[in-house]
Design an enzyme around this catalytic site. Sequence first.
Site, PDB file in Angstrom:
ATOM      1  CB  SER A 444      -0.610 -11.245  15.884  1.00 51.07           C
ATOM      2  OG  SER A 444       0.204 -11.185  14.822  1.00 51.07           O
ATOM      3  CG  HIS A 465      -3.404  -7.410  18.038  1.00 53.98           C
ATOM      4  ND1 HIS A 465      -4.650  -8.547  18.331  1.00 53.98           N
ATOM      5  CD2 HIS A 465      -2.865  -7.911  16.895  1.00 53.98           C
ATOM      6  CE1 HIS A 465      -4.051  -9.507  16.974  1.00 53.98           C
ATOM      7  NE2 HIS A 465      -3.298  -8.852  16.478  1.00 53.98           N
ATOM      8  CD  GLU A 477      -7.287  -9.161  20.977  1.00 52.92           C
ATOM      9  OE1 GLU A 477      -7.689  -9.782  21.665  1.00 52.92           O
ATOM     10  OE2 GLU A 477      -5.955  -8.788  20.638  1.00 52.92           O
ATOM     11  CG  ASN A 515      -4.879 -13.181  16.814  1.00 54.29           C
ATOM     12  OD1 ASN A 515      -6.524 -13.072  16.598  1.00 54.29           O
ATOM     13  ND2 ASN A 515      -4.294 -12.353  16.671  1.00 54.29           N
TER      14      ASN A 515
HETATM   15  P1  NAI Z   1       4.243  -7.729   6.203  1.00 53.84           P
HETATM   16  O1  NAI Z   1       5.533  -9.285   6.629  1.00 53.84           O
HETATM   17  O2  NAI Z   1       3.607  -8.075   5.323  1.00 53.84           O
HETATM   18  O3  NAI Z   1       5.056  -6.561   6.899  1.00 53.84           O
HETATM   19  C1  NAI Z   1       5.894  -6.690   7.377  1.00 53.84           C
HETATM   20  C2  NAI Z   1       6.837  -5.483   6.446  1.00 53.84           C
HETATM   21  O4  NAI Z   1       7.933  -4.824   7.834  1.00 53.84           O
HETATM   22  C3  NAI Z   1       7.853  -5.823   5.396  1.00 53.84           C
HETATM   23  O5  NAI Z   1       7.535  -4.693   4.315  1.00 53.84           O
HETATM   24  C4  NAI Z   1       9.085  -5.516   6.250  1.00 53.84           C
HETATM   25  O6  NAI Z   1      10.110  -4.946   5.060  1.00 53.84           O
HETATM   26  C5  NAI Z   1       9.232  -4.462   7.358  1.00 53.84           C
HETATM   27  N1  NAI Z   1      10.260  -4.485   7.689  1.00 53.84           N
HETATM   28  C6  NAI Z   1      11.251  -5.495   8.198  1.00 53.84           C
HETATM   29  N2  NAI Z   1      12.223  -5.570   9.305  1.00 53.84           N
HETATM   30  C7  NAI Z   1      12.187  -3.991   8.976  1.00 53.84           C
HETATM   31  C8  NAI Z   1      13.122  -3.230   9.473  1.00 53.84           C
HETATM   32  N3  NAI Z   1      13.885  -3.149  10.035  1.00 53.84           N
HETATM   33  N4  NAI Z   1      12.798  -1.554   9.417  1.00 53.84           N
HETATM   34  C9  NAI Z   1      11.285  -0.999   8.532  1.00 53.84           C
HETATM   35  N5  NAI Z   1      10.701  -2.050   7.777  1.00 53.84           N
HETATM   36  C10 NAI Z   1      11.440  -3.813   8.423  1.00 53.84           C
HETATM   37  O7  NAI Z   1       4.523  -8.345   7.789  1.00 53.84           O
HETATM   38  P2  NAI Z   1       2.593  -7.838   8.875  1.00 53.84           P
HETATM   39  O8  NAI Z   1       1.667  -9.225   8.146  1.00 53.84           O
HETATM   40  O9  NAI Z   1       2.025  -6.220   8.383  1.00 53.84           O
HETATM   41  O10 NAI Z   1       2.148  -8.262   9.668  1.00 53.84           O
HETATM   42  C11 NAI Z   1       3.476  -7.374  10.606  1.00 53.84           C
HETATM   43  C12 NAI Z   1       2.927  -7.695  12.257  1.00 53.84           C
HETATM   44  O11 NAI Z   1       1.648  -7.416  12.336  1.00 53.84           O
HETATM   45  C13 NAI Z   1       3.733  -8.847  12.634  1.00 53.84           C
HETATM   46  O12 NAI Z   1       4.189  -8.976  14.189  1.00 53.84           O
HETATM   47  C14 NAI Z   1       2.187  -9.321  12.979  1.00 53.84           C
HETATM   48  O13 NAI Z   1       2.288 -10.419  13.744  1.00 53.84           O
HETATM   49  C15 NAI Z   1       1.295  -8.268  13.567  1.00 53.84           C
HETATM   50  N6  NAI Z   1      -0.259  -8.500  11.932  1.00 53.84           N
HETATM   51  C16 NAI Z   1      -1.002  -9.322  11.331  1.00 53.84           C
HETATM   52  C17 NAI Z   1      -1.986  -9.878  11.373  1.00 53.84           C
HETATM   53  C18 NAI Z   1      -1.994  -9.911  10.101  1.00 53.84           C
HETATM   54  O14 NAI Z   1      -3.253 -10.191   9.200  1.00 53.84           O
HETATM   55  N7  NAI Z   1      -1.134  -9.926   8.643  1.00 53.84           N
HETATM   56  C19 NAI Z   1      -2.654  -9.167  11.781  1.00 53.84           C
HETATM   57  C20 NAI Z   1      -2.517  -8.268  13.498  1.00 53.84           C
HETATM   58  C21 NAI Z   1      -1.515  -8.314  13.698  1.00 53.84           C
END
Ligand code: NAI
Length: 741
Positions: A444, A465, A477, A515
């Site tokens: 994001s 996105h 996006e 955003n």
């Molecule tokens: P999250 O923290 O909930 O999930 C991340 C996951 O990645 C965790 O389950 C973790 O165990 C896993 N992980 C970390 N390193 C890893 C690896 N090397 N191999 C496999 N799995 C691994 O994060 P979230 O919120 O799902 O965000 C993920 C991405 O999406 C980020 O880049 C964030 O900026 C983006 N994003 C988030 C939004 C939101 O509202 N939370 C909205 C739009 C995009």
Amino acid sequence: MMQTQEDMNDKKQVEVIGDRCRLSRDDADLLYLELIPTQGEALFIIDETGLTALEEAVVWLGKQEAKGLVVHGNDRGFIAGADVGLIYSIQDPKEALAFSRRGQSCFQAFQDLPFPTMAAIHGPCLGGGLELALALDHRIASRHPSTKLGLPEVRLGILPGFGGTQRLPLLVGLPGALDLMLKGSTLDGKRALRKGLVEGYVPEHRLVQRAAEILTHPARRKTKLCWRDHMLTFTRLGRRIVRKKVEKSLTSGPARFLPAPGKLLEVTLAGLVDVGRGAYDAEAQALADLATGPECKNLVRLFFGTEQARKLDRKLLSGLEDKHYEKVRSALVIGGGVMGAGIAGLMAEKGLSTRLVDLSEDQLGQAMARHVGNVNRKQRRRRLQPHEAQAAKDRLTASTKVCGYAQADVFLEAVAENLDLKKRLFREAAAKGREDLLLATNTSSLSLGDMAADLPHPEQLVGLHFFNPPEKMPLIEIIAQKQSSPKALARACELATRLGKYPVLVQDGPGFLVNRCLAPYLGQAVQLCEEGVAPALIDRVAEEQGMPMGPLRLLDEIGWDVAAKVCDVLAEAWPARMSASPLFAHMVEAGLLGRKSGKGVYVYGTKSKDRPGHASALQHLIQDKGLARASAHAPSKLEIRERLFLPILTEAVRCLEEGVVSSEDELDFAMVMGIGYPPHLGGPIRAARSDGVETIVARLSELVEAHGPLFEAPRMLIEMSQEQTSARPQKKEESHVQDPR
Ligand code: NAI
């Protein structure tokens, strides 16, 4: 195909009207009216020539002697509805009134034909199409999944204006008719049968034949309303009960900002006072008023936005000689957290064989449970058949190791927001995956250019996105970095469409589009709190403007930690106007993350349906950390509204100026679909144009004094105001007449 060869052999063509209607007669003296789309269109549309053809057909039919008439479409559908471009371009209420009256008289003439009539419905039968079917004596529908019946006009800010509001309640009862028309929903053949909208539900290859059989057995009785619906439709007391209930429902949600639902209720009820006469004049007048009003124009423009989004892949390829690309059929999703779990589940549900990878077994277990829960819910609501639900479950597999590169068409990462980690994952994928593996990031805030920097095929990297929750939010996006190829972008757009989302093309840059425009709105909400304005009041002002929830509720939903990260990135890029309040960091430190931690600006119950309660933690934190700001006076509701919404506009215009998004239409569309910007206002730019850009620029120059550079009018906004001033003598809303398709 809808007709068997046998049927065709029995019929003789007897008349052709223009190139839109074909009439034939069979040996049993039944007439068949086939509706033909204009060249280049898949479905029959009621436009000027379509309506003229129907008028001529009914005049011809009125002179015939026959045992009956079957009206049918082609193998793609019955009638898609009225021409939306025509609705958009009509400016004169008299013209709209005349078109409605013509449609009403034409369909009345079908109703008055001296022999029994039947609509054989296969594929879409919407709007004016269903209104024609309602004017016939009988209706049957095909079993094909493409068959859908409905009067969705309210979604375009109008109402059915060819007699639909008058005939539908007589057939299915007042409660059912209002439910269908006010929601603008559609029914498949089976549900249409259950509601009494059609009398039969048959395989498409038997449709026309079955219609003919029913017509030649006139003893068949029509289904009758149950006593309850009869009472609620045909007695004054019943209608009063329905009116009260519906009026109450129209005071909440988007309906309260739109004139169409209220008018639709009035016109429908008026028609039942004297069933013999109906209230056709009132219906036509209401349509004329609505079709020429700003809400209708704004909603229709958004409808065109949905059409543009569906065609975005083809637009991206238009300059290429070789337009061929392989569609994405299987996915490797890395990161099974909030976003990755939702995205992988959605992909599996929509037919992609999907592998989800996370380091944590726990996360994978939760992700699988979330997918199974979503699919089961859809099965319970009959959106999925049991075998479809099982297949959707089977298509998602999970593992703690990244494997299966050879089978994957797309590699999508949704791991934590860490550039080095994301770069490492892409390097590995590029080395182990196929050459045409589409590389997609859900970041994001991180730069895609940085991620692509040392890849062997940087042209394959794009941003997909999604918004949170990915299963529900309609926008994606599609982010283009400098080296993304048109084919990679087109593949991503096509995938987004297949996932049931609207893609919008956006250039790489801090916060991308949505955003970036949202952050200053959230930032102002926080600043208003620091000035002592009650959070509930700030949220109420935004909701009264039509936002689905206020900015502080939204911050709780997003999570203060996630929002803080995005704010940091934006503050780094534009420190003068985007610097984030230290309150973000304090909220995270205090564990007040929002809904996910049970407490943020509000407190949350354990069930997602629980309404958030009041919490004073935020205000205490402001006092304790010395963040309270002196304010000359308590801002009025109008000032709060300006402080929240004008920064969305100024940032949006800056995005246009910099080419982050290519047009006003796409920008407005993205803001409505991405953050729920009030659809009846049409988006930030459209709203500014109808409020008067000149007035807004003047107001910004006052606000910039008091609240700093966030309120500085961008160059393009000043130019827009000058254009609007010089164009005023001609017409304020001239852009209405341009069809944006
Ligand atoms: P999250 O923290 O909930 O999930 C991340 C996951 O990645 C965790 O389950 C973790 O165990 C896993 N992980 C970390 N390193 C890893 C690896 N090397 N191999 C496999 N799995 C691994 O994060 P979230 O919120 O799902 O965000 C993920 C991405 O999406 C980020 O880049 C964030 O900026 C983006 N994003 C988030 C939004 C939101 O509202 N939370 C909205 C739009 C995009």
